[in-house]
Design a protein around this motif. Structure first.
Motif, PDB file in Angstrom:
ATOM      1  N   SER A  54       0.734  -1.111  -0.081  1.00 54.04           N
ATOM      2  CA  SER A  54       0.009  -0.051  -0.066  1.00 54.04           C
ATOM      3  C   SER A  54       0.870   1.228  -0.064  1.00 54.04           C
ATOM      4  CB  SER A  54      -1.066  -0.029   1.375  1.00 54.04           C
ATOM      5  OG  SER A  54      -0.242  -0.064   2.445  1.00 54.04           O
ATOM      6  N   LYS A  92       1.325   5.244   1.319  1.00 51.62           N
ATOM      7  CA  LYS A  92       0.628   6.171   2.289  1.00 51.62           C
ATOM      8  C   LYS A  92       1.541   7.227   2.265  1.00 51.62           C
ATOM      9  CE  LYS A  92      -1.484   3.031   4.752  1.00 51.62           C
ATOM     10  NZ  LYS A  92      -2.520   2.207   3.887  1.00 51.62           N
ATOM     11  N   LEU A 113       3.285   9.754   9.473  1.00 54.95           N
ATOM     12  CA  LEU A 113       3.279   8.484   8.442  1.00 54.95           C
ATOM     13  C   LEU A 113       3.216   7.279   8.953  1.00 54.95           C
ATOM     14  CD1 LEU A 113       3.095   7.921   5.297  1.00 54.95           C
ATOM     15  CD2 LEU A 113       5.372   8.308   5.319  1.00 54.95           C
ATOM     16  N   GLY A 162      -0.390   5.326   9.082  1.00 55.01           N
ATOM     17  CA  GLY A 162      -0.307   4.234   8.289  1.00 55.01           C
ATOM     18  C   GLY A 162      -0.660   2.833   8.741  1.00 55.01           C
ATOM     19  N   HIS A 187      -4.426   3.043   9.947  1.00 56.62           N
ATOM     20  CA  HIS A 187      -5.299   2.860   8.719  1.00 56.62           C
ATOM     21  C   HIS A 187      -5.295   1.532   8.201  1.00 56.62           C
ATOM     22  CE1 HIS A 187      -5.578   2.737   4.236  1.00 56.62           C
ATOM     23  NE2 HIS A 187      -6.932   3.363   4.567  1.00 56.62           N
ATOM     24  N   GLU A 188      -3.990   0.858   8.399  1.00 58.75           N
ATOM     25  CA  GLU A 188      -3.909  -0.692   7.787  1.00 58.75           C
ATOM     26  C   GLU A 188      -4.650  -1.539   8.858  1.00 58.75           C
ATOM     27  OE1 GLU A 188      -2.123  -2.018   4.954  1.00 58.75           O
ATOM     28  OE2 GLU A 188      -2.682   0.194   4.592  1.00 58.75           O
ATOM     29  N   SER A 242       7.797   3.935  -4.046  1.00 56.16           N
ATOM     30  CA  SER A 242       7.343   5.080  -3.080  1.00 56.16           C
ATOM     31  C   SER A 242       7.716   6.488  -3.756  1.00 56.16           C
ATOM     32  CB  SER A 242       8.087   4.765  -1.849  1.00 56.16           C
ATOM     33  OG  SER A 242       7.517   3.646  -1.316  1.00 56.16           O
ATOM     34  N   TYR A 275      -9.906   8.233   0.556  1.00 58.09           N
ATOM     35  CA  TYR A 275      -8.756   7.230   0.297  1.00 58.09           C
ATOM     36  C   TYR A 275      -9.255   5.811   0.002  1.00 58.09           C
ATOM     37  CZ  TYR A 275      -9.894   5.812   5.080  1.00 58.09           C
ATOM     38  OH  TYR A 275     -10.600   5.355   6.367  1.00 58.09           O
ATOM     39  N   ALA A 332      -4.213   2.838  -1.033  1.00 58.21           N
ATOM     40  CA  ALA A 332      -3.700   4.190  -0.990  1.00 58.21           C
ATOM     41  C   ALA A 332      -4.314   5.133  -0.052  1.00 58.21           C
ATOM     42  CB  ALA A 332      -3.377   4.529  -2.521  1.00 58.21           C
ATOM     43  N   PHE A 333      -3.455   5.981   0.402  1.00 55.96           N
ATOM     44  CA  PHE A 333      -3.884   7.035   1.436  1.00 55.96           C
ATOM     45  C   PHE A 333      -3.191   8.153   1.533  1.00 55.96           C
ATOM     46  CE2 PHE A 333      -6.305   8.028   5.437  1.00 55.96           C
ATOM     47  CZ  PHE A 333      -5.331   8.590   6.230  1.00 55.96           C
ATOM     48  N   VAL A 334      -3.573   9.419   1.689  1.00 59.33           N
ATOM     49  CA  VAL A 334      -2.840  10.639   1.777  1.00 59.33           C
ATOM     50  C   VAL A 334      -3.673  11.388   2.839  1.00 59.33           C
ATOM     51  CG1 VAL A 334      -2.210  12.965   0.765  1.00 59.33           C
ATOM     52  CG2 VAL A 334      -2.228  10.938  -0.442  1.00 59.33           C
ATOM     53  N   HIS A 335      -2.843  11.472   4.147  1.00 59.21           N
ATOM     54  CA  HIS A 335      -3.513  12.398   5.273  1.00 59.21           C
ATOM     55  C   HIS A 335      -2.877  13.778   5.047  1.00 59.21           C
ATOM     56  CE1 HIS A 335      -5.115  12.804   9.412  1.00 59.21           C
ATOM     57  NE2 HIS A 335      -3.827  13.284   9.601  1.00 59.21           N
TER      58      HIS A 335
END
Length: 158
Positions: free
Chosen positions: A6, A8, A32, A36, A39-40, A105, A149, A153-156
Motif C-alpha cells: 500500500s 501512504k 506517516l 499508516g 489505517h492498515e 514510493s 482514500y 492508497a492514503f494521503v493524510h
C-alpha cells in the motif's frame, strides 16, 4: 499485489511552520508511520500483534541524530498508541537506487507532491504532470477531496 502493498503519504503546508526542515521531516515520518499502521489495522489489512520493519529513503542531510530521534519517537508511539501490540524492530535508511519498493514510493510521493503543488490555472503541463496524473488515477485517489482514500492508497492532510 494490493493485498500486501500500500501507499501512504502525509501532506503539510509548510508555509508558516516555525520548525526546521529536519524537525518537520522527522515529525512527518513519525505521523506517516503512526497513521499508516492505524489505517492498515482499521481496514483489516494488518492484524496486531506485529513486529514492524521500516525502510525509508536515505536523504542527504539526514544525520544519525535525526534517525535516532525518529526511532525513539516511534518506539514511544508504538507503546502508547498500540499498547505494545506493534513493536518497532528496525528503522533503516536505504538508497532508493538499490531498492525497488523505495523507487515505487518515490514515484508515488513525487506524483502526490507534483499534483498538490500544481498552480490552479497552470495549462503548461508536461510529461511529469502526465505521469503524476496517471499514477494517482491508477490508485483512484482524488487529491482535491482531502478526506477520501482507498484501501491500497492514503494521503493524510495535516
Amino acid at each position: 499485489h494490493f493485498d500486501t502493498f500500500s501507499f501512504k503519504a502525509v501532506a503539510l503546508e509548510q508555509a508558516g511552520t516555525p520548525k526546521s526542515s529536519n524537525e518537520i521531516i522527522r515529525e512527518l515520518h513519525y505521523h506517516l508511520v503512526h497513521i499508516g499502521i492505524r489505517h492498515e489495522v482499521q481496514t483489516k489489512r494488518l492484524t496486531l500483534p506485529r513486529y514492524v520493519n521500516i525502510y525509508k529513503d536515505k536523504e542527504d542531510g539526514t544525520d544519525k541524530l535525526e534517525m535516532a530521534r525518529l526511532e525513539q519517537d516511534l518506539h514511544a508511539s508504538f507503546t502508547k498508541h498500540f499498547e505494545n501490540e506493534a513493536t518497532l524492530k528496525r528503522l533503516v535508511a536505504v538508497e532508493s537506487a538499490e531498492n525497488f519498493y523505495i523507487q515505487l514510493s518515490d514515484l508515488f510521493i513525487g506524483s502526490v507532491a507534483r499534483i498538490l503543488n500544481r498552480e490552479e490555472n497552470n495549462t503548461q503541463l508536461n510529461h511529469k504532470d502526465t505521469l503524476a496524473d496517471y499514477i494517482i488515477s491508477l490508485l483512484r485517489l482524488d487529491l482535491s477531496d482531502q478526506s477520501t482514500y482507498q484501501d491500497s492508497a492514503f494521503v493524510h492532510f495535516l
